[in-house]
Design an enzyme around this catalytic site. Structure first.
Site, mmCIF file in Angstrom:
data_model
loop_
_atom_site.group_PDB
_atom_site.id
_atom_site.type_symbol
_atom_site.label_atom_id
_atom_site.label_comp_id
_atom_site.label_asym_id
_atom_site.label_seq_id
_atom_site.Cartn_x
_atom_site.Cartn_y
_atom_site.Cartn_z
ATOM 1 N N HIS A 11 24.143 -19.967 -10.887
ATOM 2 C CA HIS A 11 23.545 -19.664 -12.191
ATOM 3 C C HIS A 11 22.421 -18.640 -12.068
ATOM 4 O O HIS A 11 21.765 -18.516 -11.028
ATOM 5 C CB HIS A 11 23.014 -20.943 -12.857
ATOM 6 C CG HIS A 11 21.904 -21.605 -12.100
ATOM 7 N ND1 HIS A 11 20.598 -21.161 -12.134
ATOM 8 C CD2 HIS A 11 21.904 -22.674 -11.272
ATOM 9 C CE1 HIS A 11 19.848 -21.926 -11.375
ATOM 10 N NE2 HIS A 11 20.622 -22.860 -10.832
ATOM 11 N N GLU A 89 23.741 -29.467 -9.384
ATOM 12 C CA GLU A 89 22.808 -29.212 -8.292
ATOM 13 C C GLU A 89 22.573 -30.512 -7.523
ATOM 14 O O GLU A 89 22.793 -31.615 -8.031
ATOM 15 C CB GLU A 89 21.486 -28.690 -8.881
ATOM 16 C CG GLU A 89 20.356 -28.418 -7.907
ATOM 17 C CD GLU A 89 20.727 -27.439 -6.808
ATOM 18 O OE1 GLU A 89 21.540 -27.826 -5.930
ATOM 19 O OE2 GLU A 89 20.204 -26.320 -6.806
#
Length: 250
Positions: A11, A89
């Site tokens: 990202h 994550e």
């Protein structure tokens, strides 16, 4: 020889990347720079002639919005997408929300490096009554207590990423579909370690820059032949170095 390509994108810069805070499963959005990085990634992919049949991302908006911006630049906003918490994550436990440099000043650079990059090292755990515990978040309502982390090492992140790769993503590649994955620094490090059969010491030093397409090429047996970033090599190296320096005391 038939070559299959896979594109990975971390990202773009998030609001907490910009503030140098441990993010983990906390759902922060992209910064303005992060949006620009995501759009630039899409432009790079378009310039190189990439298009896709299917996309994967996490359930965190910084990855989802990165994917949206990439696909928008490719004029593929219609693309089918599967979102999975298994691409989230790594969970940073009780460190989530803390400033990395301030944490390094308190505990030392080496301890923070181990928390950030050590293979089997877990940060301090969250308690289940902590508001940051994912059991309080409706997007994880169908997960069991055993699946919900209170902290994670990279090794534990691998334990969820690699089965998802083998059971869900790889079969789609094998069917001939062109796939892009928009995810996170550590979920992508987990996958890269597996694909490249990297040792624990090697993965400690691997830093994946934000918003830069990473292309993997596979042979007919779906073994990696090579991988490379798209874009300016010097700029990419500088971004990777900046990621490495986030956990150091000022």
């Amino acid at each position: 020889m038939a070559v299959t390509k896979l594109v990975l994108v971390r990202h773009g810069e998030s609001q907490w990347n910009n503030e140098n805070r441990f993010t983990g499963w906390y759902d922060v959005d992209l910064s303005e720079k992060g949006v620009s990085e995501a759009k630039a990634a899409g432009k790079l992919l378009k310039a190189e002639g990439f298009s896709f049949d299917f996309a994967y991302t996490s359930v965190l908006k910084r990855a989802i919005h990165t994917l949206w911006n990439v696909l928008d630049e490719l004029d593929q906003a219609w693309l089918p997408v599967e979102k999975s918490w298994k691409l989230n994550e790594r969970h940073y436990g009780a460190l989530q929300g803390l400033n990395k440099a301030e944490t390094a000043e308190k505990y030392g650079d080496e301890q923070v490096k181990q928390w950030r990059r050590g293979f089997a090292v877990t940060p301090p755990e969250l308690t289940k009554d902590d508001e940051r515990y994912p059991g309080h978040d409706p997007r994880y309502a169908k997960l069991t207590d055993a699946e919900l982390p209170t902290t994670e090492s990279l090794a534990l992140t691998i334990d969820r990423v690699v089965p998802y790769w083998n059971e869900t993503i790889l079969p789609r590649l094998k069917s001939g579909e062109r796939v892009i994955i928009a995810a996170h620094g550590n979920s992508l490090r987990a996958l890269v370690k597996y694909l490249d059969n990297m040792g624990e010491d090697e993965i400690l030093e691997l830093n994946i820059p934000t918003g830069v397409p990473l292309v993997y090429e596979f042979d007919e047996n779906f073994k990696p032949i090579k991988h490379y970033y798209l874009g300016n090599a010097e700029e990419i190296a500088a971004k990777a170095a900046a990621v490495a320096n986030q956990g150091k005391a000022k």
